[in-house]
Design an enzyme around this catalytic site. Structure first.
Site, PDB file in Angstrom:
ATOM      1  N   ASP A   1      45.873  50.214  37.410  1.00 47.94           N
ATOM      2  CA  ASP A   1      44.832  49.776  36.483  1.00 47.94           C
ATOM      3  C   ASP A   1      43.525  50.544  36.646  1.00 47.94           C
ATOM      4  OD1 ASP A   1      44.285  48.711  38.949  1.00 47.94           O
ATOM      5  OD2 ASP A   1      43.865  46.683  38.245  1.00 47.94           O
TER       6      ASP A   1
ATOM      7  N   GLU B   1      42.170  49.375  54.153  1.00 48.60           N
ATOM      8  CA  GLU B   1      41.934  50.813  54.246  1.00 48.60           C
ATOM      9  C   GLU B   1      41.573  51.215  55.677  1.00 48.60           C
ATOM     10  OE1 GLU B   1      40.946  49.269  50.151  1.00 48.60           O
ATOM     11  OE2 GLU B   1      40.447  48.717  52.210  1.00 48.60           O
TER      12      GLU B   1
END
Length: 341
Positions: free
Chosen positions: A200, A285
């Protein structure tokens, strides 16, 4: 004398008659022979025409059979551009899941990737099987791809009413992509970069050329994320010295998933580097980069020393087909459910 003359005339008459009869017989025979020859030639030509018509029909059937086989095979073997051996390959891992906006977002991302040379798209469905919708979509793709699937367990899966930050997303799907990379590629021969691209987001084609020559981990800003206009590494010349973020700036690497790419070799050198469902919010992350044994000194600022925006953390508004039920109630049926959107 008269008798001689009559005999002579009779003789001439007989000769002329014989000549005429012979000429007529010869004409008739010759004419009939030419008809026979013409008829035989016509027969030969007709036979040849019939043979060619038969071959044409057989060829048409072969083409039809080939097209049917090609249509079936394209789901698994699409037309693919050849790789340029002088360029490292970008392995793009994209988690995806079934929703009404899914095909629209995959289409948008695909048409960006279509302009990127040497790219291999690893599309991983959050599903216990490969869906027909995604298979149909990939059948027409003209880039290299790998289609995988793995389902997220219900206990760790976001509900439709949950905010998107409540639980980690795409964890098992990214790990499935890494599993394929480690199992399918040769660490001694294959060179490239791994990038985790959500379906997206919006990407500039320029971004992929920025990451292509990553030595360890390259980084850049990401727009429309973290409640800011953009989040970005802070750079001093060719080094990253800090982070321009609002949410938990003390994280080891306060960066969005779309904001970094990793040299392929690092995933071979660190086989235990995986994503996890058991991490704090915003630490996904940082976790993977720490497992890859990355330090701040290893980070390579890109996008004009992190001053250019080349990726946007966009999200498509969830579409509510609220009038389907009303249309069904009014006319007896809604839109055709067999039409794939």
């Amino acid at each position: 004398m008269v008798m001689f003359t009559l005999r002579k005339l009779l003789y001439v008459y007989c000769c002329v008659s014989v000549f005429i009869i012979l000429w007529l017989l010869n004409y008739h025979v010759t004419d009939k022979g030419e008809d026979d020859v013409l008829e035989e030639r016509l027969d030969v030509l007709q036979k040849r025409l019939d043979d060619k018509h038969k071959l044409l029909e057989e060829s048409k059937q072969k083409v039809k059979d080939y097209e049917e086989k090609l249509h079936k095979c394209r789901i698994f073997k699409p037309f693919q551009k050849s790789f340029n051996t002088s360029l490292p390959i970008i392995y793009l891992i994209t988690p995806t899941y079934d929703r009404i906006e899914q095909k629209a977002e995959l289409t948008r991302l695909y048409y960006t990737l279509l302009h990127v040379p040497n790219i291999h798209w690893i599309l991983v469905e959050d599903s216990d099987r490969k869906t027909e919708k995604v298979q149909h979509f990939l059948a027409n793709c003209k880039i290299h791809y790998t289609h995988l699937n793995v389902a997220t367990p219900q206990q760790v899966k976001l509900k439709s009413s949950d905010p998107n930050w409540l639980k980690p997303r795409g964890v098992l799907q990214r790990n499935a992509g890494l599993t394929w990379i480690r199992a399918s590629l040769d660490p001694h021969k294959d060179k490239g970069v791994v990038y985790f691209a959500d379906d997206d987001n919006t990407y500039s084609v320029e971004l992929f050329e920025e990451m292509r020559l990553t030595k360890k981990v390259s980084v850049w800003p990401v727009a429309m994320v973290g409640g800011l206009r953009f989040e970005s590494p802070i750079c001093d010349k060719n080094s990253v010295t800090g982070w321009g973020v609002y949410y938990r700036p003390t994280r080891p690497f306060p960066i969005d998933m779309a904001g970094f790419a990793v040299n392929l070799q690092l995933f071979f050198d660190h086989p235990n580097a995986w994503f996890s469902n058991n991490v704090q919010r915003g630490y996904q992350e940082s976790t993977i980069l720490k497992l890859l044994d990355i330090t701040m000194a290893d980070l390579e600022p890109r996008a004009d020393k992190c001053t250019k925006i080349l990726v946007w953390h966009t999200r498509t508004e969830k579409y509510n087909p609220k009038n389907e039920a009303k249309l069904k109630q009014k006319s007896g049926k809604g839109t055709d459910p067999n039409v794939e959107i």
